[in-house]
Scaffold this motif. Structure first.
Motif, short mmCIF file in Angstrom:
data_model
loop_
_atom_site.label_atom_id
_atom_site.label_comp_id
_atom_site.label_asym_id
_atom_site.label_seq_id
_atom_site.Cartn_x
_atom_site.Cartn_y
_atom_site.Cartn_z
N LEU A 105 49.11 40.01 24.85
CA LEU A 105 49.77 40.39 26.09
C LEU A 105 48.95 40.01 27.32
CD1 LEU A 105 51.14 43.96 25.24
CD2 LEU A 105 52.47 41.89 25.59
N ALA A 106 47.65 39.83 27.15
CA ALA A 106 46.78 39.56 28.29
C ALA A 106 46.88 38.09 28.71
CB ALA A 106 45.34 39.90 27.94
N PRO A 107 46.98 37.80 30.01
CA PRO A 107 46.97 36.41 30.46
C PRO A 107 45.67 35.73 30.05
CG PRO A 107 47.66 37.88 32.24
CD PRO A 107 47.15 38.75 31.15
N PRO A 108 45.72 34.54 29.49
CA PRO A 108 44.47 33.86 29.08
C PRO A 108 43.68 33.41 30.29
CG PRO A 108 46.35 32.39 28.83
CD PRO A 108 46.91 33.73 29.19
N TRP A 109 42.37 33.30 30.10
CA TRP A 109 41.50 32.92 31.21
C TRP A 109 41.88 31.55 31.77
CZ3 TRP A 109 39.95 37.35 32.21
CH2 TRP A 109 39.35 38.20 31.28
N GLY A 110 42.43 30.68 30.96
CA GLY A 110 42.74 29.33 31.40
C GLY A 110 43.79 29.24 32.49
N ILE A 111 44.60 30.29 32.72
CA ILE A 111 45.61 30.23 33.78
C ILE A 111 45.18 31.03 35.01
CG2 ILE A 111 47.44 29.96 32.08
CD1 ILE A 111 48.35 32.83 32.81
N TYR A 112 43.98 31.61 34.99
CA TYR A 112 43.52 32.34 36.16
C TYR A 112 43.33 31.37 37.33
CZ TYR A 112 42.66 37.02 34.29
OH TYR A 112 42.83 38.29 33.79
N PRO A 113 43.70 31.76 38.55
CA PRO A 113 43.57 30.88 39.71
C PRO A 113 42.12 30.80 40.19
CG PRO A 113 44.45 33.00 40.41
CD PRO A 113 44.36 33.05 38.91
N LEU A 114 41.27 30.29 39.32
CA LEU A 114 39.85 30.15 39.61
C LEU A 114 39.46 28.68 39.47
CD1 LEU A 114 38.58 33.14 37.43
CD2 LEU A 114 38.98 33.18 39.90
N GLN A 115 38.21 28.37 39.75
CA GLN A 115 37.71 27.02 39.53
C GLN A 115 37.72 26.73 38.03
OE1 GLN A 115 36.91 24.72 41.85
NE2 GLN A 115 37.63 26.19 43.38
#
Length: 310
Positions: free
Chosen positions: A257-267
């Motif tokens: 259910l948790a959004p994966p780190w790869g789609i976080y709007p980060l560098q």
């Protein structure tokens, strides 16, 4: 190797060598197994990010296709895996259609492949779920029925797969975050080792760059600095009620259910650091504030909630 050693058997002549330690020691092979499991989750976390992008970040597909047991390790020794890869390659080479293998992800556990037929940005995407059989004589009744149930839940409002007969419901509640603060905290932690800051909503954020902290203080002192900074952050934030905590460490591909780190709007380097646990963060908030926010959206919540602050 672990099974053989536990049974007292000798190692085969062609046994692989562990990275470190005695090949005859069970504990050293347990370390190999733990590393293998963790790297597998990290790679599947990248697959989860790819899946969300392919589905245009529409959470309905993830909520529906996650409702099954994990497929376990992906290995080329399985005939089905080779068949699925060949199918995906043929979809692209013959039809120029992108085919997403579900076993590359942790969040897609129903059907084997999704084929995207329409890639036009201004049109509804046409996609198909495929349940593949390497052996045409093999019966796949349960798996095929589960795939059809998932499709009906998505496109006809039917119940989701599973015994609880749940259905997808639009809540109308916007999903708001303060991820820009997280990106800023990591940028500062890259220079200073760690960074703490208060976030709107009576929340405290601590970001740690493990490599930078190790270079600056050494690992034992970095641990002490982390604990000291966290205690000071809690004093400044002045949380009421119980503490509700979330830590990012070793969480890649553990929660569908948790959004994966790869789609976080980060560098990109920050996303990769989160996946590999080179960068970690912890968020702590007040249970009173959390309960109040739930009540504002119309959700009934208990008067208090407790979590393990560790």
């Amino acid at each position: 190797m672990i099974k053989r050693l536990r049974k007292g058997h000798r190692l085969p002549v062609d046994a692989p060598e562990p990275v470190a330690g005695d090949p005859h020691g069970v504990d050293h092979w347990r370390l190999e197994y733990d590393v293998l499991e963790r790297v597998g989750r990290q790679l599947r976390s990248v697959g989860d990010a790819l899946a969300r992008r392919a589905f245009r970040y529409d959470r309905r597909y993830i909520l529906t296709l996650r409702r099954n047991e994990s497929p376990g390790p992906m290995t080329l020794s399985k005939e089905g895996t080779v068949h699925e890869i060949r199918f995906a390659q043929e979809q692209w080479s013959e039809h120029r259609r992108f085919a997403l293998l579900h076993d590359l992800t942790d969040c897609l556990r129903i059907a084997d492949v999704t084929v995207f037929h329409d890639w036009h940005a201004d049109r509804e995407r046409d996609l198909r779920f495929h349940e593949l059989k390497s052996n045409p004589r093999r019966r796949e009744g349960v798996r095929l029925a589960r795939t059809r149930t998932a499709a009906e839940a998505l496109y006809a409002g039917g119940p989701l797969p599973g015994p609880d007969r749940a259905r997808l419901v639009e809540t109308g509640v916007p999903y708001a975050t303060h991820l820009s603060a997280l990106g800023d905290a990591f940028a500062r932690a890259h220079r200073a080792g760690l960074k703490t800051m208060r976030v709107p909503g009576q929340r405290g954020l601590l970001a740690l760059d493990i490599a930078a902290a190790g270079d600056r203080w050494g690992l034992p002192e970095a641990v002490r600095q982390f604990r000291s900074a966290y205690a000071a952050l809690l004093r400044r934030t002045r949380l009421s009620g119980e503490r509700v905590c979330f830590g990012s460490g070793d969480s890649a591909a553990r929660n569908t259910l948790a959004p994966p780190w790869g789609i976080y709007p980060l560098q990109p380097a920050q996303c990769a650091g989160l996946i590999a646990d080179v960068l970690v963060f912890s968020v702590t908030l007040s249970s009173d504030n959390f309960v109040e926010e739930l009540r504002k959206t119309g959700l009934d919540a208990p008067g208090s909630c407790r979590t393990d602050p560790t």
